[in-house]
Design a protein around this motif. Structure first.
Motif, mmCIF file in Angstrom:
data_model
loop_
_atom_site.group_PDB
_atom_site.id
_atom_site.type_symbol
_atom_site.label_atom_id
_atom_site.label_comp_id
_atom_site.label_asym_id
_atom_site.label_seq_id
_atom_site.Cartn_x
_atom_site.Cartn_y
_atom_site.Cartn_z
ATOM 1 N N THR B 11 10.661 17.997 31.499
ATOM 2 C CA THR B 11 11.836 18.088 32.388
ATOM 3 C C THR B 11 13.092 17.646 31.660
ATOM 4 O O THR B 11 14.145 18.310 31.736
ATOM 5 N N LEU B 13 13.671 17.668 28.517
ATOM 6 C CA LEU B 13 14.068 18.675 27.527
ATOM 7 C C LEU B 13 14.798 19.850 28.186
ATOM 8 O O LEU B 13 15.776 20.376 27.639
ATOM 9 N N SER B 14 14.349 20.234 29.355
ATOM 10 C CA SER B 14 15.015 21.350 30.044
ATOM 11 C C SER B 14 16.451 20.992 30.372
ATOM 12 O O SER B 14 17.382 21.766 30.146
ATOM 13 N N ILE B 15 16.623 19.789 30.895
ATOM 14 C CA ILE B 15 17.983 19.372 31.277
ATOM 15 C C ILE B 15 18.876 19.277 30.041
ATOM 16 O O ILE B 15 20.038 19.694 30.050
ATOM 17 N N LEU B 16 18.276 18.774 28.952
ATOM 18 C CA LEU B 16 19.035 18.697 27.705
ATOM 19 C C LEU B 16 19.481 20.084 27.260
ATOM 20 O O LEU B 16 20.659 20.281 26.880
ATOM 21 N N TYR B 18 19.919 22.679 29.060
ATOM 22 C CA TYR B 18 20.967 23.175 29.963
ATOM 23 C C TYR B 18 22.324 22.611 29.581
ATOM 24 O O TYR B 18 23.322 23.339 29.469
ATOM 25 N N ASN B 19 22.370 21.296 29.346
ATOM 26 C CA ASN B 19 23.652 20.664 29.012
ATOM 27 C C ASN B 19 24.181 21.155 27.682
ATOM 28 O O ASN B 19 25.397 21.358 27.517
ATOM 29 N N SER B 45 16.454 27.114 30.286
ATOM 30 C CA SER B 45 16.128 25.805 30.848
ATOM 31 C C SER B 45 15.743 25.932 32.321
ATOM 32 O O SER B 45 14.859 25.217 32.796
#
Lengths: 86, 478
Positions: B11, B13-16, B18-19, B45
């Motif tokens: 999770t 990593l996904s948010i990272l 995205y940002n 992401s």
């Protein structure tokens, strides 16, 4: 393992902070280029695109957490265990 | 690494990702290839977040497929264990056979015979144990493999997307597909016999030898056919001999029993003669000799006591039912003359003169209490004629003589269908080894390997659907 997690989380926070700063920078540069008294139309177009992109990106950045919670909510409605979002 | 921790990592990593995508979108780099990554990163992401959320529903989906196809891990494991057990038994059997055969042949020649099947057994064992190991891995760890795949999938910039989607596909395809391996293999192979007779090949059941068949006066019998019977009267083997009276019951495919006593009978021109030693005991009656190397290292001398005379180069014989009535024998190469003491005949004795029909014969007898009859017969492709002299008690001296010349048949005219010892048990040496080796190879080595490749290529296809990246296989196609 947890250090990896911490690393990723720190990186995420740093990237988010950097993104906000970048937004201000890009937005300013965009307006500067738009308002520059240089006779090249291309510079003006570049400036215009910078402003638009920066604005869209700022929108998406702000919406980031909202997007994730929408997805999580949809998942809950469908009855799936959702992992906790840090 | 706990599963929950891995999910949290994915999770994060996904948010990272995205940002980073957002950051790139607003970077003041107007003509950069890097900027094109931005929307891709954001979409990736979101996709990986959906994957993370649906981990447990994927696991349930796998379980659903398993129950739909009737998958059972215990059946899979038992199937493999039975087959590896059979192969291990076969291995011990083969080492016993190898030990046995090294007595007659040098090690190099013997191992050349057995090398294909030993190699086949070893390769098959390796493959089956590997599959067993993969099965254990898949059964116990497929959820963890799935989550690790999702973690790799969530790394930004698609670094590990191919590997991640392959692991996800692996965790979906193999728990469903691998336990179906027995069904696949059995659809293409014949049922095997699990009862390789292990005791057969302990070093004491069979032996090889050369029998020398001789008549009463120790002269060789030309082209004999010998049959062996056990104590219950069952035929053990039937072999034919050459022109020197030697019957080669030799390696690799004409064994004789070594752990029982049996009776050997000479079938010559249609007449049966008991052969001494009677009964035949392999321990006592076979002697070790080098004269027939490499066919066999033992020989047994068999005497037909009732065979008085036989032609050294043709099919002709003279036999009597009771040798004690004979007082003298004139023995020549082309014939014989028997002098019989009539007073020793108690009720009735017979003298048989048999020969193949093509022989020119000169048979005579003295006058006296003798009746004669003629029988014509067919013996393994040779026409025979037998003159039976019935002798009755008399106080005279009788004689019977017979001389032959110009006989046509030779030992190659004998059309004998040999019966090899233990042939009906379904296993004769040498020929069957290569057949067994190839059937083992195909059924237990090649088919499982093919099935594994099928599963792996299905996994590749599924990973393409998930990850959209075609794995480039690092093999150059010529």
């Amino acid at each position: 393992m947890s250090t990896l997690l911490e690393f990723v989380n720190n990186l995420t926070t740093q990237v988010a902070a950097l993104a906000w700063g970048m937004f201000l920078l890009t937005w300013s540069i965009g307006w500067i280029l738009r308002g520059a008294p240089l006779p090249f139309m291309r510079i003006k177009r570049v400036g215009q695109s910078l402003i638009e992109d920066a604005l869209w990106a700022a929108f998406w950045l702000a919406m980031g957490s909202t997007v994730f919670s929408i997805v999580t909510y949809v998942a809950q409605v469908m009855g799936v265990d959702a992992p906790s979002v840090p | 690494m706990d599963e929950t921790q891995l999910v949290i990592l994915a999770t994060a990593l996904s948010i990272l990702g995205y940002n980073i995508g957002v950051l790139l979108m607003m970077a003041p780099l107007p003509f950069s290839g890097l900027k094109r990554w931005a929307p891709t990163l954001m979409k990736d992401s979101i996709f990986s977040l959906i994957m993370i959320i649906s981990v447990y529903s994927i696991v349930e989906l796998i379980g659903y497929f398993q129950s739909m196809l009737g998958v059972s891990w215990s059946d899979f494991r038992n199937w493999l264990l039975i087959r590896t057990g059979v192969l291990m038994t076969l291995k011990t059997t083969l080492s016993g056979v190898l030990l046995l055969s090294s007595k007659f042949l040098s090690g190099v020649v013997a191992s050349a015979f057995f090398e294909p099947i030993i190699k086949a057994v070893n390769y098959s064992l390796t493959v089956l144990y590997t599959i067993l190991g993969i099965g254990v891995l898949v059964k116990n760890y497929f959820i963890k493999i799935l989550i690790i795949g999702i973690v790799l999938f969530s790394i930004p910039f698609r670094f590990a997307r191919g590997a991640g989607s392959y692991l996800i596909a692996f965790a979906i395809v193999f728990p469903v597909g691998l336990p179906l391996l027995p069904g696949f293999v059995e659809a293409f192979s014949q049922p095997f016999e699990t009862d390789f007779d292990v005791q057969l090949y302990q070093a004491n059941v069979i032996d090889f030898a050369v029998f020398q068949v001789k008549n009463l006066f120790n002269k060789n019998v030309y082209g004999p056919v010998i049959k062996a019977y056990d104590t219950k009267g069952e035929l053990l083997f039937l072999y034919k001999g050459d022109e020197h009276g030697n019957v080669f019951a030799s390696f690799p495919d004409r064994p004789i029993p070594s752990n029982i006593t049996y009776t050997i009978v000479l079938d010559y021109l249609g007449l049966m003669f008991y052969l001494e030693p009677y009964p035949f005991d392999p321990d006592r009656d076979l002697t070790v000799t080098q004269e027939f190397f490499p066919h066999a290292s033992k020989k047994g001398v068999l005497n037909a006591r009732h065979l008085i005379w036989n032609h050294p180069n043709a099919f002709a014989l003279i036999g009597v039912t009771n040798t004690s009535i004979i007082s003298e024998v004139l023995y020549l190469a082309n014939g014989s003359r028997l002098i019989i003491d009539g007073s020793k005949i108690i009720t009735n004795e017979k003298v048989y003169v048999s020969f193949e029909k093509g022989c020119k014969n000169n048979i005579g007898m003295s006058s006296g209490n003798i009746t004669v009859r003629t029988l014509d017969d067919h013996w393994y492709g040779i026409d025979t004629r037998t003159i039976v002299f019935d002798l009755y008690p008399s106080n005279k001296t009788l004689f019977i003589e017979a001389y032959f010349s110009g006989c046509e048949y030779s030992t190659s005219s004998l059309q004998v269908e040999e019966i090899r010892y233990l042939e009906n048990k379904g296993f004769t040496f040498f020929r069957d080894f290569t057949r067994e080796a190839s059937s083992i190879l195909i059924s237990w080595l090649i088919l499982p390997t093919i099935y594994l490749f099928i599963l792996l290529s299905i996994t590749l296809g599924v990973s393409y659907v998930i990850g959209g990246i075609r794995e480039r296989i690092p093999i150059r196609v010529f």
